[in-house]
Design a protein around this motif. Structure first.
Motif, PDB file in Angstrom:
ATOM      1  N   GLY A 134       0.825  -1.219   0.000  1.00 48.92           N
ATOM      2  CA  GLY A 134       0.000   0.000   0.000  1.00 48.92           C
ATOM      3  C   GLY A 134       0.852   1.260   0.000  1.00 48.92           C
ATOM      4  O   GLY A 134       0.402   2.315  -0.439  1.00 48.92           O
ATOM      5  N   ASP A 135       2.100   1.144   0.477  1.00 50.27           N
ATOM      6  CA  ASP A 135       3.007   2.302   0.448  1.00 50.27           C
ATOM      7  C   ASP A 135       3.599   2.465  -0.950  1.00 50.27           C
ATOM      8  O   ASP A 135       3.758   1.474  -1.675  1.00 50.27           O
ATOM      9  N   GLU A 136       3.952   3.701  -1.272  1.00 52.59           N
ATOM     10  CA  GLU A 136       4.643   3.952  -2.545  1.00 52.59           C
ATOM     11  C   GLU A 136       6.064   4.447  -2.265  1.00 52.59           C
ATOM     12  O   GLU A 136       6.282   5.242  -1.344  1.00 52.59           O
ATOM     13  N   VAL A 137       6.998   3.967  -3.085  1.00 55.14           N
ATOM     14  CA  VAL A 137       8.396   4.399  -2.970  1.00 55.14           C
ATOM     15  C   VAL A 137       8.842   4.901  -4.345  1.00 55.14           C
ATOM     16  O   VAL A 137       8.715   4.186  -5.348  1.00 55.14           O
ATOM     17  N   ILE A 138       9.352   6.123  -4.375  1.00 48.58           N
ATOM     18  CA  ILE A 138       9.760   6.724  -5.649  1.00 48.58           C
ATOM     19  C   ILE A 138      11.193   6.293  -5.981  1.00 48.58           C
ATOM     20  O   ILE A 138      12.101   6.458  -5.160  1.00 48.58           O
ATOM     21  N   VAL A 139      11.357   5.727  -7.180  1.00 47.31           N
ATOM     22  CA  VAL A 139      12.662   5.219  -7.622  1.00 47.31           C
ATOM     23  C   VAL A 139      12.910   5.620  -9.076  1.00 47.31           C
ATOM     24  O   VAL A 139      11.962   5.866  -9.825  1.00 47.31           O
ATOM     25  N   PRO A 140      14.176   5.649  -9.481  1.00 48.18           N
ATOM     26  CA  PRO A 140      14.439   5.810 -10.918  1.00 48.18           C
ATOM     27  C   PRO A 140      14.188   4.492 -11.637  1.00 48.18           C
ATOM     28  O   PRO A 140      14.203   3.428 -11.005  1.00 48.18           O
ATOM     29  N   SER A 141      13.977   4.575 -12.960  1.00 46.63           N
ATOM     30  CA  SER A 141      13.837   3.363 -13.771  1.00 46.63           C
ATOM     31  C   SER A 141      15.153   3.080 -14.491  1.00 46.63           C
ATOM     32  O   SER A 141      15.391   1.968 -14.939  1.00 46.63           O
ATOM     33  N   PHE A 142      16.009   4.109 -14.554  1.00 48.05           N
ATOM     34  CA  PHE A 142      17.321   3.952 -15.195  1.00 48.05           C
ATOM     35  C   PHE A 142      18.314   3.510 -14.124  1.00 48.05           C
ATOM     36  O   PHE A 142      19.053   4.317 -13.547  1.00 48.05           O
ATOM     37  N   THR A 143      18.303   2.219 -13.820  1.00 48.00           N
ATOM     38  CA  THR A 143      19.110   1.654 -12.736  1.00 48.00           C
ATOM     39  C   THR A 143      19.137   0.139 -12.896  1.00 48.00           C
ATOM     40  O   THR A 143      18.504  -0.411 -13.804  1.00 48.00           O
ATOM     41  N   PHE A 144      19.819  -0.513 -11.973  1.00 53.86           N
ATOM     42  CA  PHE A 144      19.811  -1.974 -11.916  1.00 53.86           C
ATOM     43  C   PHE A 144      18.512  -2.407 -11.237  1.00 53.86           C
ATOM     44  O   PHE A 144      18.011  -1.717 -10.338  1.00 53.86           O
TER      45      PHE A 144
ATOM     46  N   ARG B  71      21.493  14.969 -17.965  1.00 52.59           N
ATOM     47  CA  ARG B  71      22.921  15.298 -17.872  1.00 52.59           C
ATOM     48  C   ARG B  71      23.632  14.409 -16.865  1.00 52.59           C
ATOM     49  O   ARG B  71      24.773  14.026 -17.051  1.00 52.59           O
ATOM     50  N   THR B  72      22.963  14.082 -15.753  1.00 55.92           N
ATOM     51  CA  THR B  72      23.622  13.325 -14.679  1.00 55.92           C
ATOM     52  C   THR B  72      23.247  11.843 -14.683  1.00 55.92           C
ATOM     53  O   THR B  72      23.873  11.052 -13.984  1.00 55.92           O
ATOM     54  N   PHE B  73      22.179  11.483 -15.393  1.00 55.29           N
ATOM     55  CA  PHE B  73      21.604  10.131 -15.407  1.00 55.29           C
ATOM     56  C   PHE B  73      20.930   9.784 -14.070  1.00 55.29           C
ATOM     57  O   PHE B  73      20.469   8.663 -13.883  1.00 55.29           O
ATOM     58  N   ASN B  74      20.888  10.715 -13.139  1.00 58.61           N
ATOM     59  CA  ASN B  74      20.280  10.450 -11.830  1.00 58.61           C
ATOM     60  C   ASN B  74      18.862  11.002 -11.757  1.00 58.61           C
ATOM     61  O   ASN B  74      18.478  11.891 -12.534  1.00 58.61           O
TER      62      ASN B  74
ATOM     63  N   PRO C 217      16.728   7.213  -4.099  1.00 63.85           N
ATOM     64  CA  PRO C 217      17.567   7.654  -5.221  1.00 63.85           C
ATOM     65  C   PRO C 217      18.766   6.723  -5.389  1.00 63.85           C
ATOM     66  O   PRO C 217      19.172   6.056  -4.432  1.00 63.85           O
ATOM     67  N   VAL C 218      19.302   6.685  -6.595  1.00 65.86           N
ATOM     68  CA  VAL C 218      20.495   5.874  -6.888  1.00 65.86           C
ATOM     69  C   VAL C 218      21.621   6.829  -7.279  1.00 65.86           C
ATOM     70  O   VAL C 218      21.392   7.773  -8.041  1.00 65.86           O
ATOM     71  N   HIS C 219      22.817   6.584  -6.764  1.00 68.62           N
ATOM     72  CA  HIS C 219      23.987   7.371  -7.166  1.00 68.62           C
ATOM     73  C   HIS C 219      24.616   6.625  -8.344  1.00 68.62           C
ATOM     74  O   HIS C 219      25.603   5.896  -8.184  1.00 68.62           O
ATOM     75  N   LEU C 220      23.999   6.791  -9.508  1.00 70.19           N
ATOM     76  CA  LEU C 220      24.339   5.928 -10.638  1.00 70.19           C
ATOM     77  C   LEU C 220      25.740   6.212 -11.178  1.00 70.19           C
ATOM     78  O   LEU C 220      26.130   7.367 -11.332  1.00 70.19           O
ATOM     79  N   TYR C 221      26.431   5.158 -11.488  1.00 74.98           N
ATOM     80  CA  TYR C 221      27.793   5.193 -12.063  1.00 74.98           C
ATOM     81  C   TYR C 221      28.829   5.770 -11.097  1.00 74.98           C
ATOM     82  O   TYR C 221      29.974   5.997 -11.482  1.00 74.98           O
ATOM     83  N   GLY C 222      28.407   6.091  -9.846  1.00 76.39           N
ATOM     84  CA  GLY C 222      29.353   6.694  -8.902  1.00 76.39           C
ATOM     85  C   GLY C 222      29.203   8.197  -8.764  1.00 76.39           C
ATOM     86  O   GLY C 222      29.986   8.834  -8.061  1.00 76.39           O
ATOM     87  N   LEU C 223      28.191   8.772  -9.422  1.00 75.59           N
ATOM     88  CA  LEU C 223      27.913  10.214  -9.278  1.00 75.59           C
ATOM     89  C   LEU C 223      26.756  10.394  -8.290  1.00 75.59           C
ATOM     90  O   LEU C 223      25.684   9.819  -8.499  1.00 75.59           O
TER      91      LEU C 223
ATOM     92  N   CYS D  26      25.024   1.647  -4.053  1.00 76.00           N
ATOM     93  CA  CYS D  26      25.717   0.402  -4.424  1.00 76.00           C
ATOM     94  C   CYS D  26      26.882   0.630  -5.383  1.00 76.00           C
ATOM     95  O   CYS D  26      27.810  -0.161  -5.415  1.00 76.00           O
ATOM     96  N   GLN D  27      26.814   1.723  -6.171  1.00 76.16           N
ATOM     97  CA  GLN D  27      27.883   1.982  -7.152  1.00 76.16           C
ATOM     98  C   GLN D  27      28.766   3.157  -6.747  1.00 76.16           C
ATOM     99  O   GLN D  27      29.533   3.642  -7.577  1.00 76.16           O
ATOM    100  N   ALA D  28      28.670   3.631  -5.514  1.00 74.67           N
ATOM    101  CA  ALA D  28      29.228   4.965  -5.259  1.00 74.67           C
ATOM    102  C   ALA D  28      30.062   5.086  -3.980  1.00 74.67           C
ATOM    103  O   ALA D  28      30.023   6.125  -3.321  1.00 74.67           O
ATOM    104  N   HIS D  29      30.866   4.097  -3.666  1.00 76.56           N
ATOM    105  CA  HIS D  29      31.731   4.153  -2.482  1.00 76.56           C
ATOM    106  C   HIS D  29      32.618   5.387  -2.531  1.00 76.56           C
ATOM    107  O   HIS D  29      33.354   5.595  -3.490  1.00 76.56           O
ATOM    108  N   MET D  30      32.520   6.199  -1.490  1.00 73.34           N
ATOM    109  CA  MET D  30      33.327   7.420  -1.310  1.00 73.34           C
ATOM    110  C   MET D  30      32.882   8.614  -2.151  1.00 73.34           C
ATOM    111  O   MET D  30      33.523   9.672  -2.107  1.00 73.34           O
TER     112      MET D  30
END
Ligand SMILES: Cc1ncc(COP(=O)(O)O)c(C=O)c1O
Length: 364
Positions: free
Chosen positions: A76-86, A108-111, A130-136, A159-163
């Motif tokens: 019943g809850d909704e969670v907003i996510v990108p579709s351009f991700t794993f 520009r950022t793919f995020n 949100p996803v920090h895609l590609y490390g950005l 998952c893709q963005a250590h540091m």
């Protein structure tokens, strides 16, 4: 590619004698399951997430799923996510029974696009992932402001963005929780593994319970939980890799700078002011070119590459949903990730540049 030509791989996990010695140490100790290595890994990883609590788990996917369960997400809850991700980004939401609401990206950022996030909020929205895609890093200041205005939870898929960081603040230290992956191709690995990060003592405790069948004290299960523990074998590998992460990140960034300065005829990654990109992937766009032909020609000339991701998650057979996400759709058709990993030599980098520039100039 000729028989003698060495392929420059798109990614290359780097494990060596120190990792092997660390695994040996654990095997010889006779204690392989979650133990002192995991505890030490958690404490050490905390230094790259600005001192947040760290809870090691067996994968990034488990970490995302458990974070959402720990935060109380339900049907019943909704969670907003990108579709351009794993797919794991949305799978973790669906596995709680909540509904992923897919929104578009900033081209520009793919995020995830903060304006699209705000437009997608309904009375059922409970969280943004949100996803920090590609490390950005994703636009965390804007996303945290939206979450505060609408009283929403935020789980960072780091998952893709250590540091990675914004104005010196690390990803994984912005939201209610953050989650990292240690899959072999990530910027650091533990074989398989993940890390939940949080500033909340309560969330940390719940994550520790969920990781271990709901138990803090043996056979006194407090909640219904999983077995998503990390083993000491994996943690020992992760600890060695963590000592190398800063140096590898610096090398990834130096490689990216060389690519930025020397590639022609393709769109190179955009980095907003104050954002620290850790280049898990160096992703170009090849507008005006047939991407498949471009990628195949690169391989023919000895340069590996990859497409992350060719299908928007909402269109995968596992979701098969209809959302109008034009920027996501064009990104899936145009992106191409090229080698940026820290084991590239200067000769490799020069080969990558000359191969891409000549294909781009030839109008493949
Ligand atoms: C964006 C993203 N989210 C989640 C995951 C899941 O991590 P894992 O493979 O460790 O389960 C990954 C990596 O594979 C990823 O790239």
């Amino acid at each position: 590619m000729s028989a003698q030509m060495q392929m420059i791989p798109a990614a290359k996990p780097m494990v060596g004698a120190e990792e092997r010695a660390a695994v040996d140490r654990v095997l010889l100790s006779g204690m392989m399951a979650q133990g002192p290595e995991v505890a030490a890994f958690e404490e050490e990883f905390s230094t790259v997430v600005d001192g947040r609590h760290c809870i090691a788990v067996n994968s990034g996917t488990s970490g995302l799923h458990m974070s959402l369960v720990a935060l109380g997400l339900k049907a019943g809850d909704e969670v907003i996510v990108p579709s351009f991700t794993f797919a794991a980004t949305a799978n973790s939401v669906a596995l709680t029974g909540a509904t992923p609401i897919f929104v578009d990206i900033d081209p520009r950022t793919f995020n995830i696009d903060p304006q699209a996030v705000e437009a997608a909020i309904t009375p059922r929205t409970r969280a943004i992932q949100p996803v920090h895609l590609y490390g950005l890093p994703a636009a965390m200041k804007e996303i945290m402001a939206i979450a505060a205005r609408h009283n929403l939870l935020v789980v960072e898929d780091a998952c893709q963005a250590h540091m990675a960081a914004i104005d010196g603040k690390h990803v994984g230290a912005f939201g209610d929780a953050g989650v990292f992956s240690f899959y072999p191709t990530k910027n650091m690995t533990s074989g398989e593994g993940g890390m939940i990060t949080t500033g909340s003592q309560e969330m940390a405790r719940m994550s520790r319970l969920l990781r271990n069948q709901g138990m803090e004290k043996r056979y006194e299960n407090e909640v219904v939980g999983f077995n998503t523990r990390m083993t000491d074998i994996h943690a020992a590998i992760g600890r060695v890799q963590l000592t190398k992460l800063a140096g590898w990140t610096q090398q990834r960034r130096a490689n990216a700078k060389f690519l930025d300065e020397n590639l022609n005829g393709v769109v190179v990654p955009f980095v907003p002011e104050g954002y620290f990109h850790v280049y898990h992937q160096y992703t170009i766009r090849t507008p005006g070119h047939d991407r498949a032909a471009f990628a195949a020609e690169m391989v023919k000339r000895g340069v590996g590459n990859g497409v992350y991701y060719p299908i928007p998650v909402h269109k995968l057979p596992s979701f098969a949903l209809t959302f109008d996400l034009s920027q996501t759709t064009s990104a899936t058709k145009e992106v191409l990730s090229i080698p940026v990993h820290p084991s590239l030599t200067q000769t490799d980098l020069e080969t990558v540049v000359s191969v891409i520039n000549s294909i781009a100039a030839a109008g493949a």
